[in-house]
Design a protein around this motif. Structure first.
Motif, PDB file in Angstrom:
ATOM      1  N   ASP A  11      -0.672  -2.793   2.963  1.00 20.63           N
ATOM      2  CA  ASP A  11      -0.585  -2.327   1.576  1.00 20.63           C
ATOM      3  C   ASP A  11       0.234  -1.048   1.407  1.00 20.63           C
ATOM      4  O   ASP A  11       0.546  -0.659   0.286  1.00 20.63           O
ATOM      5  N   ILE A  13       3.085   1.734   1.093  1.00 19.03           N
ATOM      6  CA  ILE A  13       4.408   1.734   0.463  1.00 19.03           C
ATOM      7  C   ILE A  13       5.498   1.945   1.514  1.00 19.03           C
ATOM      8  O   ILE A  13       6.563   1.348   1.436  1.00 19.03           O
ATOM      9  N   THR A  14       5.222   2.791   2.475  1.00 13.72           N
ATOM     10  CA  THR A  14       6.198   3.067   3.537  1.00 13.72           C
ATOM     11  C   THR A  14       5.908   2.204   4.759  1.00 13.72           C
ATOM     12  O   THR A  14       4.789   1.738   4.956  1.00 13.72           O
TER      13      THR A  14
END
Length: 61
Positions: A11, A13-14
């Protein structure tokens, strides 16, 4: 790796570096019923495989 942390990595973002027995992989999904994850090696993105969560390790700080 526990399934909760594996889901956090999916999950995120990076990109978080994960290795399966020393090989860099991308986590695609988790199967909590049998403690496995669907992954693919970063250098073979079309080679999906189901692996044991205990073989996965976060790589880095």
């Amino acid at each position: 790796m526990d399934s909760g942390r594996a889901q956090e990595i999916i999950d995120a973002i990076t990109m978080i570096n994960v290795k399966y027995h020393g090989f860099p992989v991308y986590l695609k999904e988790i199967n909590e019923e049998n403690n496995t994850a669907v992954v693919f090696p970063l250098d073979e993105m079309d080679h999906e495989q189901e692996v044991d969560l205990m073989g996965l390790f976060e790589d880095g700080p």
